[in-house]
Design a protein around this motif. Structure first.
Motif, PDB file in Angstrom:
ATOM      1  N   UNK A  15     -12.148  -0.763   6.102  1.00  0.00           N
ATOM      2  CA  UNK A  15     -13.597  -0.730   5.864  1.00  0.00           C
ATOM      3  C   UNK A  15     -13.993   0.613   5.255  1.00  0.00           C
ATOM      4  N   UNK A  16     -15.014   0.593   4.425  1.00  0.00           N
ATOM      5  CA  UNK A  16     -15.488   1.805   3.759  1.00  0.00           C
ATOM      6  C   UNK A  16     -15.888   2.872   4.779  1.00  0.00           C
ATOM      7  N   UNK A  17     -16.501   2.460   5.895  1.00  0.00           N
ATOM      8  CA  UNK A  17     -16.929   3.412   6.923  1.00  0.00           C
ATOM      9  C   UNK A  17     -15.730   4.097   7.574  1.00  0.00           C
ATOM     10  N   UNK A  18     -14.665   3.339   7.776  1.00  0.00           N
ATOM     11  CA  UNK A  18     -13.460   3.919   8.373  1.00  0.00           C
ATOM     12  C   UNK A  18     -12.817   4.912   7.413  1.00  0.00           C
ATOM     13  N   UNK A  19     -12.757   4.552   6.144  1.00  0.00           N
ATOM     14  CA  UNK A  19     -12.192   5.464   5.146  1.00  0.00           C
ATOM     15  C   UNK A  19     -12.991   6.764   5.088  1.00  0.00           C
ATOM     16  N   UNK A  20     -14.292   6.651   5.070  1.00  0.00           N
ATOM     17  CA  UNK A  20     -15.154   7.840   5.011  1.00  0.00           C
ATOM     18  C   UNK A  20     -14.934   8.737   6.232  1.00  0.00           C
ATOM     19  N   UNK A  21     -14.812   8.129   7.413  1.00  0.00           N
ATOM     20  CA  UNK A  21     -14.597   8.905   8.639  1.00  0.00           C
ATOM     21  C   UNK A  21     -13.228   9.570   8.646  1.00  0.00           C
ATOM     22  N   UNK A  22     -12.239   8.926   8.038  1.00  0.00           N
ATOM     23  CA  UNK A  22     -10.868   9.432   8.063  1.00  0.00           C
ATOM     24  C   UNK A  22     -10.540  10.416   6.946  1.00  0.00           C
ATOM     25  N   UNK A  23     -11.295  10.409   5.857  1.00  0.00           N
ATOM     26  CA  UNK A  23     -10.965  11.262   4.703  1.00  0.00           C
ATOM     27  C   UNK A  23     -10.730  12.732   5.050  1.00  0.00           C
ATOM     28  N   UNK A  24     -11.565  13.354   5.877  1.00  0.00           N
ATOM     29  CA  UNK A  24     -11.296  14.762   6.196  1.00  0.00           C
ATOM     30  C   UNK A  24      -9.927  14.965   6.849  1.00  0.00           C
TER      31      UNK A  24
END
Length: 96
Positions: A15-24
């Motif tokens: 999910x896009x939200x998971x990717x955004x949270x994990x990127x850092x």
């Protein structure tokens, strides 16, 4: 033709939200959460924050939330927990 991915038993789309949270953590803060160095401690704090968020969502205590590496590990952990809790009823497990 639109593609449909139907092998979610092996993996699922992110999910896009998971990717955004994990990127850092994929780019910069990629320390081992079990390590004592600063990168590890940053990762450990993130894991504990995630654990608290999951606990809050499901009405549990943080200590009751366990993250595993995958489905097989989770299944084995659940079976072991049930077996230990019911040990007085017998010393065997029947499963399929």
């Amino acid at each position: 033709m639109k593609k449909v991915y139907a092998d979610c038993g092996a993996t699922t789309p992110l999910r896009a939200e998971a990717l955004e949270a994990m990127l850092p953590f994929l780019k910069e803060d990629f320390g081992n959460a079990s390590s004592m160095h600063s990168w590890g401690q940053t990762a450990a704090r993130a894991v504990e924050k995630a654990r608290a968020q999951v606990a809050s969502l499901v009405g549990a205590k943080s200590l009751e939330v366990i993250f595993t590496g995958g489905g097989t590990e989770a299944d084995n952990l659940a079976l072991r927990g049930v077996a230990l809790a019911l040990r007085k009823k017998g010393n065997h497990i029947v499963t399929t």
